[in-house]
Design an enzyme around this catalytic site. Structure first.
Site, PDB file in Angstrom:
ATOM      1  N   LYS A 169       0.921  -1.139   0.054  1.00 59.17           N
ATOM      2  CA  LYS A 169      -0.246  -0.217   0.027  1.00 59.17           C
ATOM      3  C   LYS A 169       0.843   0.545   0.189  1.00 59.17           C
ATOM      4  CE  LYS A 169      -3.752  -0.044   2.797  1.00 59.17           C
ATOM      5  NZ  LYS A 169      -4.609  -0.237   4.393  1.00 59.17           N
TER       6      LYS A 169
HETATM    7  C1  E4P Z   1      -7.369   0.079   4.653  1.00 59.54           C
HETATM    8  O1  E4P Z   1      -7.007  -0.132   3.533  1.00 59.54           O
HETATM    9  C2  E4P Z   1      -8.240   2.091   5.298  1.00 59.54           C
HETATM   10  O2  E4P Z   1      -6.640   1.568   5.902  1.00 59.54           O
HETATM   11  C3  E4P Z   1      -8.750   1.534   6.250  1.00 59.54           C
HETATM   12  O3  E4P Z   1     -10.233   1.105   5.639  1.00 59.54           O
HETATM   13  C4  E4P Z   1      -9.333   3.433   6.863  1.00 59.54           C
HETATM   14  O4  E4P Z   1     -10.382   2.808   7.503  1.00 59.54           O
HETATM   15  P1  E4P Z   1     -10.771   3.795   8.296  1.00 59.54           P
HETATM   16  O5  E4P Z   1     -11.094   5.121   8.044  1.00 59.54           O
HETATM   17  O6  E4P Z   1     -11.640   2.840   9.385  1.00 59.54           O
HETATM   18  O7  E4P Z   1      -9.903   4.199   9.489  1.00 59.54           O
END
Ligand code: E4P
Length: 223
Positions: free
Chosen positions: A87
């Site tokens: 990522k």
């Molecule tokens: C996933 O890839 C993201 O990091 C995550 O879903 C972010 O979620 P949040 O908005 O609950 O922090």
């Protein structure tokens, strides 16, 4: 389609993988740091609960292109480049790192996406996945609608990047993105459990059992 768990809770990953066909796990620095585990311990533990076919999707930490690229190479090596996705956030430095990582053959998920325009450019770079933060986008407007439109935009241009819808706070958001045909999604365990649990189901099953017991005096099938 691919369904990932958005968590660093390895006990929940193991439990839900036993119940459902989970395609892998996504984490981010917040999720992993809140687990209280050292990164190396977490990844070792994760390998213990996942099959090699289930993907691991983990995020770079460095803020600059070279640092992100170095992090991306390290993450990619956790599994020798197989079923591992890195990522990288859609910052200016992040886009540079994405270009370099994609050129090296590293599988990339562009993360921290708040707008379809950010997603478009990551798709044009050639990343494999795009993670729009649906709930956070909903806080500014129609996040679900924007992501549904993004799925169509990518199809229209035949771009290979798959939307991996992320950041969900309730099952309604998940349901709408599934109905919009999201090719991938990552959801935290609490929302996944809410998807499969309904008060009506145990009520129906209790009724079946009571009727069977009343008619046949047993809970056995009798065939
Ligand atoms: C996933 O890839 C993201 O990091 C995550 O879903 C972010 O979620 P949040 O908005 O609950 O922090």
């Amino acid at each position: 389609m691919e369904f990932f768990l958005d968590t660093a809770d390895t006990a929940e990953i193991a439990a839900l993988s036993e119940i459902l066909p989970i395609d892998g796990v996504t984490t981010n620095p917040t999720i992993l740091s809140k687990s209280g585990k050292k990164p190396a311990d977490f990844f070792a533990e994760l390998e213990g609960v996942l099959t090699p076919e289930q993907k691991i999707i983990a995020q770079v930490i460095a803020p600059d292109k070279e640092g992100m690229l170095a992090d991306a190479r390290k993450i990619n090596q956790i599994r020798g480049g197989k079923n591992i996705v890195v990522k990288i956030p859609v910052t200016t430095e992040g886009y540079k790192a994405m270009k370099a990582a994609v050129a090296e053959g590293i599988s990339v998920l562009a993360t921290g996406i708040y707008s379809p325009d950010q997603a478009f450019w990551a798709a044009k770079i050639g990343v494999d996945y795009l993670a729009p933060y649906v709930n956070r986008m909903d806080n500014y407007g129609d996040g679900v609608g924007q992501v549904a439109e993004l799925i169509q935009t990518l199809k229209q241009y035949g771009m290979k990047a798959k939307v991996c819808a992320a950041s969900f706070k309730n099952t309604a958001q998940v349901h709408k993105l599934l109905a919009a045909g999201t090719p991938a999604i990552t959801v935290n365990p609490a929302v996944v459990r809410a998807m499969i649990g309904h008060l009506g189901t145990p009520f129906a099953v209790d009724q079946f059992n009571a009727d069977w017991q009343a008619a046949y005096g047993t809970c056995e099938l009798g065939l």
